[in-house]
Design an enzyme around this catalytic site. Structure first.
Site, PDB file in Angstrom:
ATOM      1  N   LYS A 141     -11.004 -17.410 -21.774  1.00  0.00           N
ATOM      2  CA  LYS A 141     -11.930 -17.906 -21.801  1.00  0.00           C
ATOM      3  C   LYS A 141     -13.208 -18.111 -22.455  1.00  0.00           C
ATOM      4  O   LYS A 141     -14.087 -16.720 -22.087  1.00  0.00           O
ATOM      5  CB  LYS A 141     -11.839 -19.644 -20.587  1.00  0.00           C
ATOM      6  CG  LYS A 141     -12.576 -18.628 -18.792  1.00  0.00           C
ATOM      7  CD  LYS A 141     -14.055 -19.592 -18.758  1.00  0.00           C
ATOM      8  CE  LYS A 141     -14.998 -17.963 -18.134  1.00  0.00           C
ATOM      9  NZ  LYS A 141     -15.836 -17.886 -18.248  1.00  0.00           N
TER      10      LYS A 141
ATOM     11  N   GLY B  51     -11.520 -11.881 -17.221  1.00  0.00           N
ATOM     12  CA  GLY B  51     -10.291 -11.822 -17.882  1.00  0.00           C
ATOM     13  C   GLY B  51      -9.289 -11.110 -16.495  1.00  0.00           C
ATOM     14  O   GLY B  51      -8.173 -11.603 -16.478  1.00  0.00           O
TER      15      GLY B  51
ATOM     16  N   ASP C 103     -13.166 -19.655 -11.908  1.00  0.00           N
ATOM     17  CA  ASP C 103     -12.339 -19.988 -12.720  1.00  0.00           C
ATOM     18  C   ASP C 103     -11.235 -19.486 -12.835  1.00  0.00           C
ATOM     19  O   ASP C 103     -10.861 -19.982 -13.748  1.00  0.00           O
ATOM     20  CB  ASP C 103     -13.340 -18.671 -13.854  1.00  0.00           C
ATOM     21  CG  ASP C 103     -14.289 -18.750 -14.184  1.00  0.00           C
ATOM     22  OD1 ASP C 103     -14.574 -19.765 -14.030  1.00  0.00           O
ATOM     23  OD2 ASP C 103     -15.173 -17.927 -14.244  1.00  0.00           O
TER      24      ASP C 103
ATOM     25  N   PRO D 133     -12.062  -7.638 -22.810  1.00  0.00           N
ATOM     26  CA  PRO D 133     -13.478  -6.394 -22.123  1.00  0.00           C
ATOM     27  C   PRO D 133     -13.357  -6.945 -20.889  1.00  0.00           C
ATOM     28  O   PRO D 133     -13.454  -8.395 -20.211  1.00  0.00           O
ATOM     29  CB  PRO D 133     -14.476  -7.042 -22.837  1.00  0.00           C
ATOM     30  CG  PRO D 133     -14.404  -7.582 -24.126  1.00  0.00           C
ATOM     31  CD  PRO D 133     -13.031  -8.475 -23.923  1.00  0.00           C
TER      32      PRO D 133
ATOM     33  N   LEU E 163     -16.288 -13.425 -19.851  1.00  0.00           N
ATOM     34  CA  LEU E 163     -14.512 -13.743 -20.277  1.00  0.00           C
ATOM     35  C   LEU E 163     -13.391 -14.047 -19.566  1.00  0.00           C
ATOM     36  O   LEU E 163     -12.013 -14.147 -19.862  1.00  0.00           O
ATOM     37  CB  LEU E 163     -14.193 -12.987 -21.477  1.00  0.00           C
ATOM     38  CG  LEU E 163     -15.423 -12.698 -22.741  1.00  0.00           C
ATOM     39  CD1 LEU E 163     -14.402 -11.886 -24.036  1.00  0.00           C
ATOM     40  CD2 LEU E 163     -15.059 -14.230 -23.564  1.00  0.00           C
TER      41      LEU E 163
ATOM     42  N   GLY F 161     -15.891  -7.388 -17.327  1.00  0.00           N
ATOM     43  CA  GLY F 161     -17.702  -7.987 -16.832  1.00  0.00           C
ATOM     44  C   GLY F 161     -18.283  -8.609 -17.786  1.00  0.00           C
ATOM     45  O   GLY F 161     -19.383  -8.193 -18.676  1.00  0.00           O
TER      46      GLY F 161
HETATM   47  O1  C5P Z   1     -16.145 -17.582  -7.810  1.00  0.00           O
HETATM   48  P1  C5P Z   1     -16.839 -16.073  -9.235  1.00  0.00           P
HETATM   49  O2  C5P Z   1     -15.837 -15.366  -7.901  1.00  0.00           O
HETATM   50  O3  C5P Z   1     -15.865 -16.401  -9.569  1.00  0.00           O
HETATM   51  O4  C5P Z   1     -18.197 -16.655  -8.236  1.00  0.00           O
HETATM   52  C1  C5P Z   1     -18.728 -14.840  -8.574  1.00  0.00           C
HETATM   53  C2  C5P Z   1     -20.195 -15.551  -8.385  1.00  0.00           C
HETATM   54  O5  C5P Z   1     -20.911 -16.316  -9.073  1.00  0.00           O
HETATM   55  C3  C5P Z   1     -20.195 -15.844  -6.924  1.00  0.00           C
HETATM   56  O6  C5P Z   1     -20.271 -14.814  -5.897  1.00  0.00           O
HETATM   57  C4  C5P Z   1     -21.830 -16.594  -6.814  1.00  0.00           C
HETATM   58  O7  C5P Z   1     -22.888 -15.637  -6.674  1.00  0.00           O
HETATM   59  C5  C5P Z   1     -21.568 -17.234  -8.180  1.00  0.00           C
HETATM   60  N1  C5P Z   1     -20.934 -18.625  -8.209  1.00  0.00           N
HETATM   61  C6  C5P Z   1     -22.256 -19.642  -7.932  1.00  0.00           C
HETATM   62  N2  C5P Z   1     -21.747 -20.793  -8.328  1.00  0.00           N
HETATM   63  C7  C5P Z   1     -20.339 -20.869  -8.676  1.00  0.00           C
HETATM   64  C8  C5P Z   1     -19.388 -19.646  -9.380  1.00  0.00           C
HETATM   65  C9  C5P Z   1     -19.934 -18.738  -9.002  1.00  0.00           C
HETATM   66  O8  C5P Z   1     -23.270 -19.175  -6.908  1.00  0.00           O
HETATM   67  N3  C5P Z   1     -19.914 -21.943  -8.412  1.00  0.00           N
END
Ligand code: C5P
Length: 310
Positions: A12, A103, A138, A96, A101, A98
């Protein structure tokens, strides 16, 4: 019961990512517009007896242990549905890592959808998405894909009309990756004074923020307006830290894309075009302008599907 399934797991991009407030769970309140693209991993699931979970991936930097989101997705399903069996997961990595996107999220979404099929569970989309939300913000979107408005942490989804006639040129330095928690924490340190503090202020930010113009273009089925309204708050912290990413975005813009933006927490940047030949031409010109073997450039098309059985 069939004992092997092969699924396509699309990446995405964020057409919009607006941070509007803090949440009691430590995450952020977001307004996002998410778009699936044709770049996809292929995830193969094979039935195993007992409760073993095996994971293989052809990309050397992807961890194959229980820290991998796809592994965690299988473990979550086993916890919810004990006695259904084990699984061998094979990931053919095209997205890719990190990169901003999604992945890893796409692979986890494929495991949830695939195990629902393999174990004949008959879960609804809503049920699958609630398991997905326990694993990452996501992942619910990765299941249904297409074009969607995402609120809350990113898990409250509203489908939007398809935008699948646009193309995106993606550009990313292979050696560069951005830690998403770092990007959000840095944003909080610098900008939390402007966060909405209560539910009324949050609602106002949702209704009156940057998404209004973009959502207007999408709902009026005017895809060529879309590139004008791209927006990503995380650019404010990631681009100053990584000047080469800012330069890449500037180069794409200078080559005449309809609009350019960083996706998610980066460091991938994308430029939008109306046709495949324009996208291919811009990819070639970018390669010539920045001849660096570390730079990965991909031509992709918007697509209207999430996880698909192959
Ligand atoms: O949910 P996900 O693992 O993708 O989130 C990764 C990090 O991004 C979280 O640990 C947080 O630090 C940050 N995040 C956030 N608010 C969101 C989504 C992600 O602060 N709505």
């Amino acid at each position: 019961m069939m004992n092997a399934y092969t699924l396509k797991a699309p990446a995405k991009i964020n057409l919009l990512l607006e941070i509007i407030g803090d949440r009691p769970d430590g995450f952020h309140e977001l307004v996002m517009v998410l778009q699936s693209i044709s770049l996809a991993d292929v995830v193969e699931l094979q039935y195993l007896g007992g409760d073993r979970i095996q994971l293989h991936c052809n990309h050397p930097q992807v961890p194959c242990d229980q820290t991998n989101l796809a592994h965690r997705a299988a473990r979550l399903m086993q916890k919810q549905f004990p006695g259904k069996g084990g699984v061998a997961i094979t990931i053919d990595k095209k997205i890719p890592i990190g990169a901003g996107l999604a992945g890893g999220s796409a692979d986890a979404a494929a495991v949830l959808v695939g195990l629902d099929l393999m174990w004949n569970l008959g879960l609804t989309q809503t049920e699958l998405q609630s398991y997905a939300a326990q694993l990452g913000s996501d992942i619910p979107f990765c299941i249904s894909g297409g074009t969607a408005l995402a609120l809350g942490r990113g898990e409250e989804l509203t489908p939007l009309p398809d935008l699948d006639q646009l193309y995106a040129v993606l550009a990313k330095y292979r050696s560069l990756s951005v830690a998403t928690p770092w990007a959000y924490q840095t944003y909080r340190q610098q900008f939390s004074a402007a966060y909405a503090r209560d539910s009324i202020a949050l609602e106002r930010r949702r209704r009156e923020g940057h998404s209004v113009a973009l959502l207007g273009a999408i709902t009026h089925r005017d895809p060529l307006q879309v590139p004008q309204y791209l927006y990503n708050d995380l650019e404010k912290v990631v681009l100053p830290q990584y000047p080469q990413v800012q330069h890449l975005r500037d180069q794409l813009q200078a080559l005449g894309v309809l609009g350019s933006m960083m996706s998610g927490s980066g460091p991938t940047v994308f430029g939008l075009t109306e046709t495949r030949s324009q996208a291919e031409q811009i990819a070639l010109q970018l390669q010539t302008a920045l001849p660096d073997p570390d730079l990965e450039i991909l031509v992709t098309k918007f697509c209207s599907s999430g996880i698909q059985l192959l």
